[in-house]
Design a protein around this motif. Structure first.
Motif, PDB file in Angstrom:
ATOM      1  N   ALA A  22      59.161-106.880  46.731  1.00 37.53           N
ATOM      2  CA  ALA A  22      59.838-105.878  45.911  1.00 37.53           C
ATOM      3  C   ALA A  22      59.219-105.797  44.525  1.00 37.53           C
ATOM      4  CB  ALA A  22      61.325-106.205  45.814  1.00 37.53           C
ATOM      5  N   ALA A  23      58.870-106.945  43.955  1.00 35.85           N
ATOM      6  CA  ALA A  23      58.297-106.969  42.601  1.00 35.85           C
ATOM      7  C   ALA A  23      56.892-106.377  42.576  1.00 35.85           C
ATOM      8  CB  ALA A  23      58.277-108.397  42.074  1.00 35.85           C
ATOM      9  N   GLU A  24      56.126-106.610  43.619  1.00 34.25           N
ATOM     10  CA  GLU A  24      54.720-106.206  43.616  1.00 34.25           C
ATOM     11  C   GLU A  24      54.465-104.844  44.242  1.00 34.25           C
ATOM     12  OE1 GLU A  24      53.201-110.874  43.864  1.00 34.25           O
ATOM     13  OE2 GLU A  24      52.719-109.477  45.492  1.00 34.25           O
ATOM     14  N   VAL A  25      55.303-104.432  45.181  1.00 41.10           N
ATOM     15  CA  VAL A  25      55.104-103.159  45.874  1.00 41.10           C
ATOM     16  C   VAL A  25      56.143-102.129  45.455  1.00 41.10           C
ATOM     17  CG1 VAL A  25      54.907-102.036  48.148  1.00 41.10           C
ATOM     18  CG2 VAL A  25      54.078-104.381  47.835  1.00 41.10           C
ATOM     19  N   GLY A  26      57.316-102.601  45.038  1.00 44.78           N
ATOM     20  CA  GLY A  26      58.397-101.702  44.669  1.00 44.78           C
ATOM     21  C   GLY A  26      59.319-101.438  45.838  1.00 44.78           C
ATOM     22  N   THR A  27      60.387-100.720  45.561  1.00 43.80           N
ATOM     23  CA  THR A  27      61.358-100.338  46.587  1.00 43.80           C
ATOM     24  C   THR A  27      61.599 -98.836  46.488  1.00 43.80           C
ATOM     25  OG1 THR A  27      63.202-100.802  45.072  1.00 43.80           O
ATOM     26  CG2 THR A  27      62.519-102.575  46.574  1.00 43.80           C
ATOM     27  N   PRO A  28      62.045 -98.227  47.577  1.00 48.59           N
ATOM     28  CA  PRO A  28      62.244 -98.770  48.912  1.00 48.59           C
ATOM     29  C   PRO A  28      60.895 -99.150  49.552  1.00 48.59           C
ATOM     30  CG  PRO A  28      63.282 -96.598  48.678  1.00 48.59           C
ATOM     31  CD  PRO A  28      62.392 -96.785  47.510  1.00 48.59           C
ATOM     32  N   LEU A 309      71.930 -96.671  46.211  1.00 48.92           N
ATOM     33  CA  LEU A 309      70.636 -97.316  46.364  1.00 48.92           C
ATOM     34  C   LEU A 309      69.493 -96.386  45.988  1.00 48.92           C
ATOM     35  CD1 LEU A 309      71.152 -98.970  49.870  1.00 48.92           C
ATOM     36  CD2 LEU A 309      71.844 -99.831  47.625  1.00 48.92           C
ATOM     37  N   ASP A 310      68.294 -96.973  45.858  1.00 46.15           N
ATOM     38  CA  ASP A 310      67.113 -96.128  45.621  1.00 46.15           C
ATOM     39  C   ASP A 310      66.504 -95.626  46.929  1.00 46.15           C
ATOM     40  OD1 ASP A 310      65.902 -98.469  46.538  1.00 46.15           O
ATOM     41  OD2 ASP A 310      64.644 -98.765  44.760  1.00 46.15           O
ATOM     42  N   ALA A 311      67.016 -96.062  48.077  1.00 43.84           N
ATOM     43  CA  ALA A 311      66.609 -95.530  49.382  1.00 43.84           C
ATOM     44  C   ALA A 311      67.598 -94.461  49.805  1.00 43.84           C
ATOM     45  CB  ALA A 311      66.558 -96.633  50.423  1.00 43.84           C
ATOM     46  N   GLY A 312      67.090 -93.420  50.442  1.00 46.81           N
ATOM     47  CA  GLY A 312      67.942 -92.327  50.884  1.00 46.81           C
ATOM     48  C   GLY A 312      67.764 -92.005  52.355  1.00 46.81           C
ATOM     49  N   MET A 313      68.503 -91.009  52.813  1.00 40.87           N
ATOM     50  CA  MET A 313      68.438 -90.617  54.213  1.00 40.87           C
ATOM     51  C   MET A 313      67.052 -90.136  54.607  1.00 40.87           C
ATOM     52  SD  MET A 313      70.541 -86.980  54.000  1.00 40.87           S
ATOM     53  CE  MET A 313      69.957 -86.292  55.547  1.00 40.87           C
ATOM     54  N   ASN A 314      66.260 -89.693  53.642  1.00 40.08           N
ATOM     55  CA  ASN A 314      64.890 -89.291  53.977  1.00 40.08           C
ATOM     56  C   ASN A 314      64.026 -90.505  54.308  1.00 40.08           C
ATOM     57  OD1 ASN A 314      64.977 -89.922  51.028  1.00 40.08           O
ATOM     58  ND2 ASN A 314      62.773 -89.595  51.225  1.00 40.08           N
ATOM     59  N   ASP A 315      64.409 -91.678  53.807  1.00 36.00           N
ATOM     60  CA  ASP A 315      63.653 -92.904  54.055  1.00 36.00           C
ATOM     61  C   ASP A 315      64.067 -93.572  55.363  1.00 36.00           C
ATOM     62  OD1 ASP A 315      62.392 -92.677  51.468  1.00 36.00           O
ATOM     63  OD2 ASP A 315      64.273 -93.405  50.611  1.00 36.00           O
ATOM     64  N   VAL A 349      69.875 -88.933  47.739  1.00 36.32           N
ATOM     65  CA  VAL A 349      69.557 -87.582  48.210  1.00 36.32           C
ATOM     66  C   VAL A 349      70.748 -86.663  48.014  1.00 36.32           C
ATOM     67  CG1 VAL A 349      68.977 -86.218  50.261  1.00 36.32           C
ATOM     68  CG2 VAL A 349      67.822 -88.398  49.839  1.00 36.32           C
ATOM     69  N   CYS A 350      70.468 -85.441  47.641  1.00 34.55           N
ATOM     70  CA  CYS A 350      71.530 -84.485  47.315  1.00 34.55           C
ATOM     71  C   CYS A 350      72.105 -83.860  48.585  1.00 34.55           C
ATOM     72  CB  CYS A 350      70.977 -83.409  46.374  1.00 34.55           C
ATOM     73  SG  CYS A 350      72.255 -82.427  45.570  1.00 34.55           S
ATOM     74  N   GLU A 351      72.722 -84.694  49.401  1.00 38.57           N
ATOM     75  CA  GLU A 351      73.393 -84.294  50.636  1.00 38.57           C
ATOM     76  C   GLU A 351      74.582 -85.216  50.849  1.00 38.57           C
ATOM     77  OE1 GLU A 351      72.770 -81.804  52.663  1.00 38.57           O
ATOM     78  OE2 GLU A 351      70.803 -81.151  51.938  1.00 38.57           O
ATOM     79  N   SER A 352      75.689 -84.657  51.298  1.00 38.21           N
ATOM     80  CA  SER A 352      76.857 -85.492  51.577  1.00 38.21           C
ATOM     81  C   SER A 352      76.636 -86.420  52.759  1.00 38.21           C
ATOM     82  CB  SER A 352      78.086 -84.602  51.842  1.00 38.21           C
ATOM     83  OG  SER A 352      78.416 -83.860  50.683  1.00 38.21           O
ATOM     84  N   THR A 353      75.664 -86.119  53.605  1.00 44.09           N
ATOM     85  CA  THR A 353      75.369 -86.985  54.753  1.00 44.09           C
ATOM     86  C   THR A 353      74.459 -88.148  54.390  1.00 44.09           C
ATOM     87  OG1 THR A 353      73.560 -85.501  55.375  1.00 44.09           O
ATOM     88  CG2 THR A 353      75.674 -85.172  56.471  1.00 44.09           C
ATOM     89  N   ASP A 354      74.072 -88.265  53.110  1.00 42.60           N
ATOM     90  CA  ASP A 354      73.213 -89.370  52.686  1.00 42.60           C
ATOM     91  C   ASP A 354      74.047 -90.633  52.524  1.00 42.60           C
ATOM     92  OD1 ASP A 354      71.000 -90.795  51.866  1.00 42.60           O
ATOM     93  OD2 ASP A 354      71.140 -90.130  49.785  1.00 42.60           O
ATOM     94  N   VAL A 355      74.568 -91.109  53.664  1.00 44.79           N
ATOM     95  CA  VAL A 355      75.446 -92.277  53.705  1.00 44.79           C
ATOM     96  C   VAL A 355      74.913 -93.237  54.760  1.00 44.79           C
ATOM     97  CG1 VAL A 355      77.784 -93.123  54.138  1.00 44.79           C
ATOM     98  CG2 VAL A 355      77.443 -90.900  53.019  1.00 44.79           C
TER      99      VAL A 355
END
Length: 425
Positions: A22-28, A309-315, A349-355
């Motif tokens: 996480a420190a060297e590559v980043g997230t997600p 989180l910084d991860a979203g449904m697109n990920d 993500v700007c979607e209500s389904t991003d859960v």
């Protein structure tokens, strides 16, 4: 079994602490364990070889590239003797580039174009898994123009309920896949009259993430009967593609072990002289990977607490796409007896389904803390996208105490550069 475990209070992938990645590559970021991937590939391969090969020809395992098509993953599986099941020319080229021989590639999918058919014939793949009369005629036409004979299996729909989620079942009469069971004799008869088609096999696939053997056995038993009747009618059926679909434990499922699956296959098909083909995907790579994300905010409302989180449904699309469950764990091991409270785990993500999860019991987490979505090696990175102008997530492969980035994080500049603005704007 996988190779993700806590050591001294920190979650590791093999011998590498996830905090370091996480420190060297980043997230997600997606993280795969080579040891887990190799182990799963060998367990599945050896289960089949030990129970099926002694009764006839050695089985051919064609890994389903759609589950995870990274070149590093494919190279590992190629080294283990795996072939590939592909559903596009792009997946075929990925498999070939990774060193999987063309003669171990089967081409599935319901909408093969003339260009894809031509490319597959030029490459010399093992066979097409044909899903309709129209596709059969198209392959005959393209093969004829090239002066070739195309080897095919017809995907016959056994109309068996796989007992899995409606959005990942494929073997019922109302699914888009395959040729209707009662039309099989007529379609094979039609294939036998086509000058540039050699139909020597049957293909089936009833769904994904199956947790019981009974649907498999019902479908395979019915198809073995079809093999006998087609042979009696003079069709040279020499191979049977049994597809994939064996599930993995995401939550409290207890899918059959590969050995039990192989025992069932041997029992059902043992007295037939057939080349058996298998198309596993999830069972090989699913638990070999996870997705790591960082908490951006903790938000409390009158009715609930959100972990944003910084991860979203697109990920990771699976939860939004078909309510899939992924275990979410803290990368720093919670203290024994730490209280757990229900939270809603969501993305940006700007979607209500991003859960990702609702009312999930989680230990105390604050902004900046890391979490990991387990069992994300299949249909995770391969289904990710750039919605909301979000960069594609990087992928990392761990091997012992070392790791490598096997897909770099896409930059916003790279994403914008894919656009083309007309001169007249």
């Amino acid at each position: 079994m996988d190779h993700f475990e806590y050591r001294a209070g920190r979650l590791h992938a093999e011998d590498v602490p996830l905090e370091r990645i996480a420190a060297e590559v980043g997230t997600p970021v997606y993280v795969y364990s080579r040891a887990t991937l190799t182990r799963h590939a060998r367990v599945f391969r050896d289960a089949l070889a030990g129970r099926i090969a002694p009764h006839g020809r050695a089985p051919l395992i064609c890994y389903a590239v759609k589950a995870n098509g990274n070149q590093a993953v494919l190279r590992i599986l190629a080294a283990e003797g795996y072939g590939a099941d592909v559903v596009s020319a792009g997946e075929m080229k990925r498999a070939l580039a990774a060193g999987i021989p063309a003669e171990k590639i089967v081409f599935s999918g319901v909408a093969k174009t003339d260009g894809e058919i031509r490319a597959a014939l030029e490459a010399g793949i093992l066979q097409f898994n044909v899903e309709s009369d129209a596709e059969l005629d198209a392959i005959d036409r393209v093969a004829g123009a090239m002066g070739q004979i195309a080897k095919v299996s017809l995907r016959i729909n056994p109309d068996i309920d796989a007992g899995t989620h409606a959005k990942i079942t494929t073997g019922k009469a109302d699914n888009k896949f395959g040729i209707a069971w009662d039309r099989a004799p007529d379609v094979y008869a039609h294939a036998s009259r086509l000058a540039h088609i050699e139909a020597t096999g049957i293909d089936l696939h009833i769904g994904s993430q199956l947790s019981k053997l009974e649907p498999f056995e019902a479908a395979f038993t019915r198809t073995v009967g079809l093999v006998r009747s087609l042979r009696a009618a003079g069709h040279p059926i020499r191979h049977l593609d049994l597809g994939g679909g064996l599930g993995i434990p995401y939550d409290d499922e207890t899918p059959p072990a590969p050995e039990a699956y192989a025992d069932m296959v041997a029992r059902v098909t043992g007295d037939l002289d057939l080349q058996l083909i298998f198309e596993p995907g999830r069972v090989i790579v699913g638990n070999a990977g996870l997705m790591m994300s960082r908490v951006v905010y903790v938000k409390d409302t009158a009715t609930r607490r959100f972990l944003i989180l910084d991860a979203g449904m697109n990920d990771l699309m699976r939860p939004a796409l078909y309510d899939a469950y992924h275990e979410v764990v803290a990368v720093s091991e919670p203290a024994a007896g730490a209280p757990r409270t229900p939270v809603e785990i969501v993305g940006p993500v700007c979607e209500s389904t991003d859960v990702f999860a609702r009312d999930r019991l989680m230990p105390p987490l604050d902004a900046g803390d890391l979490v990991a979505f387990r069992s994300a090696g299949a249909y995770g990175a391969t289904m990710s996208n750039t919605y909301n102008a979000r960069e594609l997530v990087p992928e990392v492969l761990v091997d012992g105490d070392r790791y490598a980035v096997i897909r770099p994080r896409q930059s916003i500049e790279d994403l914008i550069a894919m656009d083309r603005v007309p001169d007249w704007l």
